[in-house]
Design a protein around this motif. Structure first.
Motif, short mmCIF file in Angstrom:
data_model
loop_
_atom_site.label_atom_id
_atom_site.label_comp_id
_atom_site.label_asym_id
_atom_site.label_seq_id
_atom_site.Cartn_x
_atom_site.Cartn_y
_atom_site.Cartn_z
N GLN A 7 0.87 -1.06 0.01
CA GLN A 7 -0.06 -0.18 0.10
C GLN A 7 0.87 1.34 -0.05
N GLU A 8 1.79 1.23 0.64
CA GLU A 8 2.80 2.50 0.92
C GLU A 8 3.44 2.61 -0.57
N LYS A 9 3.95 1.60 -1.20
CA LYS A 9 4.64 1.88 -2.51
C LYS A 9 3.89 2.14 -3.66
N ALA A 10 2.45 1.38 -3.36
CA ALA A 10 1.40 1.83 -4.54
C ALA A 10 1.16 3.38 -4.38
N ALA A 11 1.15 4.01 -3.09
CA ALA A 11 1.08 5.26 -3.39
C ALA A 11 2.02 6.11 -3.68
N VAL A 12 3.33 5.53 -3.91
CA VAL A 12 4.33 6.22 -4.34
C VAL A 12 4.16 6.29 -5.86
N ILE A 13 3.82 5.10 -6.48
CA ILE A 13 3.70 5.01 -7.92
C ILE A 13 2.33 5.82 -8.31
N ARG A 14 1.40 5.71 -7.48
CA ARG A 14 -0.06 6.54 -7.96
C ARG A 14 0.54 8.18 -7.82
N GLY A 15 1.40 8.41 -7.04
CA GLY A 15 1.81 9.87 -7.06
C GLY A 15 2.65 10.08 -8.29
N TRP A 16 3.50 9.05 -8.75
CA TRP A 16 4.15 9.46 -10.04
C TRP A 16 3.18 9.54 -11.07
N VAL A 17 2.14 8.70 -11.23
CA VAL A 17 1.16 8.83 -12.13
C VAL A 17 0.44 9.98 -12.29
N GLY A 18 0.30 10.56 -10.86
CA GLY A 18 -0.48 12.02 -10.90
C GLY A 18 0.28 12.98 -11.42
N GLN A 19 1.40 13.06 -11.21
CA GLN A 19 2.51 13.99 -11.81
C GLN A 19 2.72 13.65 -13.29
N ARG A 20 1.95 12.78 -13.85
CA ARG A 20 2.41 12.43 -15.18
C ARG A 20 3.72 11.98 -15.72
N ARG A 21 4.43 11.38 -14.70
CA ARG A 21 5.92 10.90 -14.67
C ARG A 21 5.80 9.46 -15.26
N LEU A 22 4.65 8.86 -15.00
CA LEU A 22 4.37 7.29 -15.40
C LEU A 22 2.83 7.52 -16.34
N ALA A 23 2.78 6.41 -17.08
CA ALA A 23 1.46 6.30 -17.92
C ALA A 23 0.43 5.90 -16.62
N PRO A 24 -0.80 6.19 -16.78
CA PRO A 24 -1.82 5.73 -15.88
C PRO A 24 -1.93 4.06 -15.83
N VAL A 25 -1.51 3.47 -14.81
CA VAL A 25 -1.34 2.05 -14.39
C VAL A 25 -2.15 2.09 -13.01
N ASP A 26 -2.45 0.80 -12.69
CA ASP A 26 -2.96 0.47 -11.32
C ASP A 26 -1.62 -0.19 -10.80
N PRO A 27 -1.30 0.76 -9.67
CA PRO A 27 0.13 0.41 -9.16
C PRO A 27 0.04 -0.97 -8.44
N VAL A 28 -0.89 -1.51 -7.75
CA VAL A 28 -0.89 -2.70 -6.99
C VAL A 28 -0.50 -3.63 -7.99
N HIS A 29 -1.51 -3.83 -9.29
CA HIS A 29 -1.22 -4.66 -10.10
C HIS A 29 0.15 -4.48 -10.63
N LEU A 30 0.78 -3.39 -11.02
CA LEU A 30 2.14 -3.33 -11.42
C LEU A 30 2.95 -4.08 -10.71
N ILE A 31 2.85 -4.02 -9.35
CA ILE A 31 3.69 -4.80 -8.50
C ILE A 31 3.46 -6.17 -8.52
N PHE A 32 2.15 -6.76 -8.74
CA PHE A 32 1.86 -8.24 -9.03
C PHE A 32 2.53 -8.73 -10.37
N LEU A 33 2.31 -7.82 -11.37
CA LEU A 33 3.16 -7.95 -12.57
C LEU A 33 4.43 -8.42 -12.32
N ILE A 34 5.32 -7.55 -11.61
CA ILE A 34 6.54 -7.34 -11.55
C ILE A 34 7.00 -8.74 -10.70
N TRP A 35 6.27 -8.91 -9.72
CA TRP A 35 6.43 -10.44 -9.03
C TRP A 35 6.37 -11.58 -10.04
#
Length: 217
Positions: free
Chosen positions: A140-168
């Protein structure tokens, strides 16, 4: 989550005691990953550790305690790269580092990955509490970090939790399905630089999907 628990009034473990615990955990990891919890005995772990059963039981009272300690140590090691994800860093570089480290850890410690996967497939009877508390909180903590990057348009809109699942899922595939990979690629998996090549392939696929997009026109 340190496997060494110091009760009130107890002295901290000595260097020799810490080293002996590590020897036991390494031996137990090999045994449990190869034969499972039920198929492994304290006698086998002691033999692999090069010590007597009595000496082993000085450090761990039961086989269950050894098993739990191995799982907790594995979780500690796997979560360290995710914990290091820095909100102040460049998003792509932070995720690049995380993916690379996770893939290398999976490839270099396939026994740990296999043991952890077996625990999860069994319903996580031993590690469930840690998954529902520490792991959930960190994700949840790191998903908030990724969500913040998305909000700043530094990443494409992605679901951060599912991105972490994908990496795992992607990185652990190289450990959990190693025989399948070897059957397809053969001796390529033993060539110098294979880990880096695999990491680059994963990075290209994942990062191409999460880079910020420029609107056309």
């Amino acid at each position: 989550m340190d496997a060494t628990v110091i009760e009130d009034g107890e002295r901290p473990p000595t260097r020799i005691q810490r080293e002996n615990r590590e020897v036991i955990l390494e031996a137990a990891l090999t045994a449990f990953s190869g034969h499972g919890f039920r198929g492994t005995t304290i006698d086998e772990i002691a033999r692999r550790a090069g010590m007597s059963k009595t000496n082993l039981l000085y450090y761990f009272r039961r086989k269950e305690d050894v098993y739990r300690a191995v799982l907790e140590r594995t979780l500690d090691e796997w979560l360290a790269p995710l914990e290091a994800l820095n909100s102040d860093g460049d998003p792509v570089e932070e995720l690049r580092r995380y993916i690379t480290l996770k893939l290398r850890m999976s490839r270099r410690t396939p026994e740990a990955s296999r043991l952890f996967a077996n625990e999860i497939l069994a319903g996580a009877p031993v590690i469930r509490s840690a998954l529902e508390t520490r792991l959930r909180g960190l994700v949840q903590e790191k998903a908030a970090v990724i969500r913040g990057w998305v909000g700043q348009r530094r990443l494409a809109p992605v679901d951060p939790v599912h991105l972490i699942f994908l990496i795992w899922a992607t990185t652990q595939h190289y450990a959990d399905f190693a025989p399948q990979i070897r059957a397809i690629l053969g001796d390529q998996v033993d060539q110098p630089g294979f880990d880096d090549q695999a990491a680059q392939a994963v990075l290209t696929i994942v990062l191409s999907g999460i880079r910020p997009r420029t609107d056309a026109g």
